[in-house]
Design a protein around this motif. Structure first.
Motif, PDB file in Angstrom:
ATOM      1  N   THR A 127     -37.569 -45.985  -3.191  1.00 42.07           N
ATOM      2  CA  THR A 127     -38.748 -45.245  -3.737  1.00 42.07           C
ATOM      3  C   THR A 127     -39.687 -46.135  -4.707  1.00 42.07           C
ATOM      4  O   THR A 127     -40.688 -46.105  -4.875  1.00 42.07           O
ATOM      5  N   ALA A 128     -38.580 -46.806  -5.720  1.00 42.73           N
ATOM      6  CA  ALA A 128     -39.367 -47.560  -6.858  1.00 42.73           C
ATOM      7  C   ALA A 128     -39.728 -48.938  -6.442  1.00 42.73           C
ATOM      8  O   ALA A 128     -40.449 -49.737  -7.350  1.00 42.73           O
ATOM      9  N   ALA A 129     -39.778 -49.564  -5.238  1.00 47.63           N
ATOM     10  CA  ALA A 129     -39.833 -50.785  -4.744  1.00 47.63           C
ATOM     11  C   ALA A 129     -41.252 -51.259  -5.242  1.00 47.63           C
ATOM     12  O   ALA A 129     -42.414 -50.628  -4.686  1.00 47.63           O
ATOM     13  N   GLN A 130     -41.571 -52.410  -5.615  1.00 54.39           N
ATOM     14  CA  GLN A 130     -42.901 -53.063  -5.934  1.00 54.39           C
ATOM     15  C   GLN A 130     -42.870 -54.198  -5.025  1.00 54.39           C
ATOM     16  O   GLN A 130     -44.128 -54.873  -5.025  1.00 54.39           O
ATOM     17  N   ASP A 131     -41.880 -54.970  -4.347  1.00 55.80           N
ATOM     18  CA  ASP A 131     -41.998 -56.081  -3.498  1.00 55.80           C
ATOM     19  C   ASP A 131     -41.001 -56.058  -2.500  1.00 55.80           C
ATOM     20  O   ASP A 131     -40.104 -54.992  -2.240  1.00 55.80           O
ATOM     21  N   LEU A 132     -40.956 -56.886  -1.576  1.00 53.59           N
ATOM     22  CA  LEU A 132     -40.143 -57.021  -0.443  1.00 53.59           C
ATOM     23  C   LEU A 132     -38.730 -57.082  -1.081  1.00 53.59           C
ATOM     24  O   LEU A 132     -37.814 -56.317  -0.243  1.00 53.59           O
ATOM     25  N   TRP A 133     -38.159 -57.783  -2.076  1.00 56.52           N
ATOM     26  CA  TRP A 133     -36.989 -57.918  -2.293  1.00 56.52           C
ATOM     27  C   TRP A 133     -36.214 -56.365  -2.726  1.00 56.52           C
ATOM     28  O   TRP A 133     -35.117 -56.183  -2.540  1.00 56.52           O
ATOM     29  N   MET A 134     -37.086 -55.512  -3.399  1.00 54.18           N
ATOM     30  CA  MET A 134     -36.523 -54.363  -3.711  1.00 54.18           C
ATOM     31  C   MET A 134     -36.084 -53.346  -2.609  1.00 54.18           C
ATOM     32  O   MET A 134     -35.481 -52.739  -2.243  1.00 54.18           O
TER      33      MET A 134
ATOM     34  N   ASP B 108     -45.041 -58.493   7.102  1.00 56.32           N
ATOM     35  CA  ASP B 108     -45.150 -59.010   8.519  1.00 56.32           C
ATOM     36  C   ASP B 108     -44.199 -58.902   9.443  1.00 56.32           C
ATOM     37  O   ASP B 108     -43.022 -58.161   9.099  1.00 56.32           O
ATOM     38  N   ASP B 109     -44.117 -59.423  10.564  1.00 53.87           N
ATOM     39  CA  ASP B 109     -43.354 -59.315  11.487  1.00 53.87           C
ATOM     40  C   ASP B 109     -41.815 -59.730  11.363  1.00 53.87           C
ATOM     41  O   ASP B 109     -40.962 -59.103  11.743  1.00 53.87           O
ATOM     42  N   ASP B 110     -41.764 -60.850  10.442  1.00 52.25           N
ATOM     43  CA  ASP B 110     -40.357 -61.233  10.105  1.00 52.25           C
ATOM     44  C   ASP B 110     -39.724 -60.350   9.104  1.00 52.25           C
ATOM     45  O   ASP B 110     -38.617 -60.084   9.027  1.00 52.25           O
ATOM     46  N   ALA B 111     -40.729 -59.992   8.082  1.00 55.18           N
ATOM     47  CA  ALA B 111     -40.073 -59.132   7.193  1.00 55.18           C
ATOM     48  C   ALA B 111     -39.558 -57.821   7.729  1.00 55.18           C
ATOM     49  O   ALA B 111     -38.589 -56.965   7.134  1.00 55.18           O
ATOM     50  N   ALA B 112     -40.461 -57.145   8.506  1.00 55.32           N
ATOM     51  CA  ALA B 112     -40.164 -55.957   9.192  1.00 55.32           C
ATOM     52  C   ALA B 112     -38.943 -55.922   9.970  1.00 55.32           C
ATOM     53  O   ALA B 112     -37.987 -55.248   9.915  1.00 55.32           O
ATOM     54  N   SER B 113     -38.366 -57.069  10.443  1.00 56.77           N
ATOM     55  CA  SER B 113     -37.200 -57.385  11.574  1.00 56.77           C
ATOM     56  C   SER B 113     -35.877 -57.403  10.533  1.00 56.77           C
ATOM     57  O   SER B 113     -34.956 -56.916  10.796  1.00 56.77           O
ATOM     58  N   TRP B 114     -36.304 -57.916   9.348  1.00 62.00           N
ATOM     59  CA  TRP B 114     -35.150 -58.087   8.315  1.00 62.00           C
ATOM     60  C   TRP B 114     -34.990 -56.617   7.774  1.00 62.00           C
ATOM     61  O   TRP B 114     -33.789 -55.884   7.402  1.00 62.00           O
ATOM     62  N   PHE B 115     -36.147 -55.745   7.314  1.00 56.71           N
ATOM     63  CA  PHE B 115     -36.123 -54.367   6.865  1.00 56.71           C
ATOM     64  C   PHE B 115     -35.238 -53.596   7.857  1.00 56.71           C
ATOM     65  O   PHE B 115     -34.520 -52.762   7.328  1.00 56.71           O
ATOM     66  N   GLY B 116     -35.585 -53.530   9.178  1.00 62.45           N
ATOM     67  CA  GLY B 116     -34.890 -52.873  10.047  1.00 62.45           C
ATOM     68  C   GLY B 116     -33.325 -53.297  10.200  1.00 62.45           C
ATOM     69  O   GLY B 116     -32.371 -52.434  10.421  1.00 62.45           O
ATOM     70  N   ALA B 117     -32.938 -54.818   9.983  1.00 63.14           N
ATOM     71  CA  ALA B 117     -31.672 -55.021  10.516  1.00 63.14           C
ATOM     72  C   ALA B 117     -30.915 -55.073   9.431  1.00 63.14           C
ATOM     73  O   ALA B 117     -29.681 -55.068   9.527  1.00 63.14           O
TER      74      ALA B 117
ATOM     75  N   SER C 294     -45.881 -47.560   8.133  1.00 65.51           N
ATOM     76  CA  SER C 294     -46.431 -47.187   6.917  1.00 65.51           C
ATOM     77  C   SER C 294     -46.630 -48.455   6.103  1.00 65.51           C
ATOM     78  O   SER C 294     -47.458 -48.641   5.308  1.00 65.51           O
ATOM     79  N   LEU C 295     -45.412 -49.219   6.272  1.00 68.93           N
ATOM     80  CA  LEU C 295     -45.469 -50.387   5.279  1.00 68.93           C
ATOM     81  C   LEU C 295     -46.653 -51.417   5.655  1.00 68.93           C
ATOM     82  O   LEU C 295     -46.771 -52.267   4.876  1.00 68.93           O
ATOM     83  N   ARG C 296     -46.833 -51.398   6.701  1.00 71.09           N
ATOM     84  CA  ARG C 296     -47.674 -52.359   7.373  1.00 71.09           C
ATOM     85  C   ARG C 296     -49.182 -52.079   7.311  1.00 71.09           C
ATOM     86  O   ARG C 296     -49.988 -52.980   7.478  1.00 71.09           O
ATOM     87  N   ARG C 297     -49.451 -50.868   6.881  1.00 65.87           N
ATOM     88  CA  ARG C 297     -50.807 -50.366   6.266  1.00 65.87           C
ATOM     89  C   ARG C 297     -51.283 -50.842   5.014  1.00 65.87           C
ATOM     90  O   ARG C 297     -50.527 -51.258   4.091  1.00 65.87           O
ATOM     91  N   ASP C 298     -52.594 -50.982   4.580  1.00 70.48           N
ATOM     92  CA  ASP C 298     -52.941 -51.463   3.185  1.00 70.48           C
ATOM     93  C   ASP C 298     -52.940 -50.209   2.497  1.00 70.48           C
ATOM     94  O   ASP C 298     -53.744 -49.290   2.537  1.00 70.48           O
ATOM     95  N   VAL C 299     -51.865 -50.262   1.771  1.00 68.14           N
ATOM     96  CA  VAL C 299     -51.619 -49.224   0.797  1.00 68.14           C
ATOM     97  C   VAL C 299     -51.610 -49.506  -0.647  1.00 68.14           C
ATOM     98  O   VAL C 299     -50.905 -50.747  -0.711  1.00 68.14           O
ATOM     99  N   PRO C 300     -52.304 -49.178  -1.477  1.00 68.04           N
ATOM    100  CA  PRO C 300     -52.403 -49.718  -2.832  1.00 68.04           C
ATOM    101  C   PRO C 300     -51.002 -49.853  -3.703  1.00 68.04           C
ATOM    102  O   PRO C 300     -50.168 -48.711  -3.350  1.00 68.04           O
ATOM    103  N   ARG C 301     -50.504 -50.630  -4.364  1.00 63.26           N
ATOM    104  CA  ARG C 301     -49.178 -50.904  -5.132  1.00 63.26           C
ATOM    105  C   ARG C 301     -47.823 -50.676  -4.176  1.00 63.26           C
ATOM    106  O   ARG C 301     -46.959 -50.321  -4.507  1.00 63.26           O
TER     107      ARG C 301
END
Length: 442
Positions: free
Chosen positions: A115-122, A65-74, A53-60
């Motif tokens: 839920t409120a995240a606007q960037d990767l760090w959130m 990317d692949d590296d961020a996705a691996s960190w998001f999971g791990a 879902s986060l890899r799709r083009d969704v407004p706001r």
């Protein structure tokens, strides 16, 4: 008086002659505690539908990317490793009940940040918070349930911890079928909030209350949970409960269960289960399945069904038999490409034995005076291994190819069989005090 002598004078919280307490509120208390593992399962399963879902083009919305996705999971596993240490400290000082209540806070806060995240760090911050809560819940819930259950149902209730975990994973998969990542995070706030409400009405465990010299409260808790104080006697006055010291590792009653607990947790993760569950939907997409979300739901359903089957037969078949019997089923996945059939076979084997039993044994085998530290180390081991396996899963697949990665997992499964046969005792039908006496040679 040594801590071991103190524990020997604890009452045996089990009824002789196979008699069964009349009360059934023990099941309600176990359900309330198991909502923590349900929340933890949802947090584990969340990444599978959320990453596509986060890899799709969704407004706001942040893009992964692949590296961020691996960190998001791990990264949730790093939070859980810290939560294991925190839970080991909390469970002995704040108690089992309060520790479960407190872990609801980072669950809700973490999903709120996502839920409120606007960037990767959130996103990563929210995942780290939910991971912290997972670590505490994965330690405290099995301890709470094992200490309120009488021996005849301890396997059943203890296995329900893993059953709730896989139910939470399935809930995340199914909800991800219709919800995008923000609403999925909102749904994640519901189970911990319900746990908070129910646990407020449940008692502390009798064993912990006895360790705190609260004998009347322990008797009242037993009356509430079992509906009877039959064959339960007030223990003699004991000296202050002593904490853990490194010198205690020389004692067989401490180092033997310690080695077993840590080894089972490491072997559980080396089977590769968390890598498979975290990236289930992504794996199916890469395998060119038309509906990868549906395939993930099928895997989740199989895991729930076989974990439920394990819970029902746990107190009849025993822990050792299920651990040994389940490993050949898991190991056989090294013979096939990663697809629905092989994944279902793998999940079924894991759910029957190596999913629920390491957590159940962890809650059974440690003496009371070292339980917080020892279970904390076990949970820390589990989640650090989960992080390594999850984070490096993609790299391992590239390096060894899919068949090589799963042959490696198969080798660890064989090690698990040998370790179980040689080192793990049967705990079915024994009181917690009898299990401790076994390790001490009494």
């Amino acid at each position: 008086m040594t801590p071991e002598d103190q524990e020997e004078r604890l009452p045996l919280l089990g009824l002789p002659g196979g008699s069964v307490p009349r009360g059934r509120r023990v099941f309600l208390a176990a359900f309330a505690a198991a909502l923590g593992p349900l929340s933890f399962g949802f947090a584990l399963g969340y990444s599978s539908p959320a990453i596509p879902s986060l890899r799709r083009d969704v407004p706001r919305a942040p893009r992964l990317d692949d590296d961020a996705a691996s960190w998001f999971g791990a990264i949730v596993t790093l939070g859980a490793a810290a939560g294991g240490v925190l839970g080991g400290w909390l469970v002995d000082r704040a108690g089992r009940k309060l520790s479960l209540l407190l872990c609801a806070v980072p669950f809700v806060a973490g999903f709120a940040v996502i839920t409120a995240a606007q960037d990767l760090w959130m996103l990563l911050g929210g995942r780290l918070l939910t991971g912290l809560a997972c670590g505490v819940a994965s330690l405290v819930a099995p301890v709470y349930i094992s200490e309120i259950a009488y021996p005849a149902i301890r396997g059943l209730l203890g296995s329900c911890v893993q059953l709730m975990v896989v139910t939470g994973i399935l809930l995340a998969y199914m909800a991800g079928w219709t919800m995008e990542w923000r609403w999925l995070a909102v749904l994640g706030c519901v189970p911990p909030s319900l746990m908070l409400l129910l646990m407020c009405c449940m008692p502390e465990t009798p064993r912990f209350l006895l360790a705190q010299h609260k004998h009347q409260e322990a008797a009242a808790a037993l009356q509430f949970l079992w509906g009877s104080q039959q064959d339960w006697e007030e223990p003699p006055t004991r000296e202050e409960h002593q904490g853990f010291h490194l010198a205690q590792l020389r004692q067989p009653g401490v180092y033997k269960p310690f080695v077993i607990g840590v080894s089972l947790m490491a072997l559980q993760q080396l089977s590769g289960i968390n890598a498979v569950m975290f990236y289930a939907e992504t794996i199916f997409e890469e395998a060119k399945f038309k509906d990868s979300n549906l395939a993930s739901v099928v895997v989740g359903v199989i895991q729930v069904l076989f974990t439920a089957a394990a819970a029902l037969i746990m107190d009849r078949a025993g822990r050792r038999l299920l651990l040994v019997a389940a490993e050949p089923v898991e190991a056989s996945t090294g013979l096939a490409w990663l697809a629905v059939g092989s994944m279902c076979f793998f999940i079924a084997g894991f759910a029957l034995g190596w999913g629920p039993i390491p957590w159940l044994l962890m809650s059974e085998i440690f003496p009371l005076h070292v339980k917080g530290v020892a279970t904390g180390v076990c949970v820390l081991t589990n989640w650090l291994m989960a992080f390594l396996v999850t984070k490096e899963f993609s790299s391992l697949m590239e390096l060894l190819k899919p068949y090589g990665a799963f042959w490696l997992a198969s080798a660890f499964c064989v090690c698990g069989v040998l370790f179980t046969v040689l080192c793990v005792p049967e705990t079915r039908g024994k009181t917690l005090e009898q299990i401790i006496a076994h390790f001490e040679g009494r």
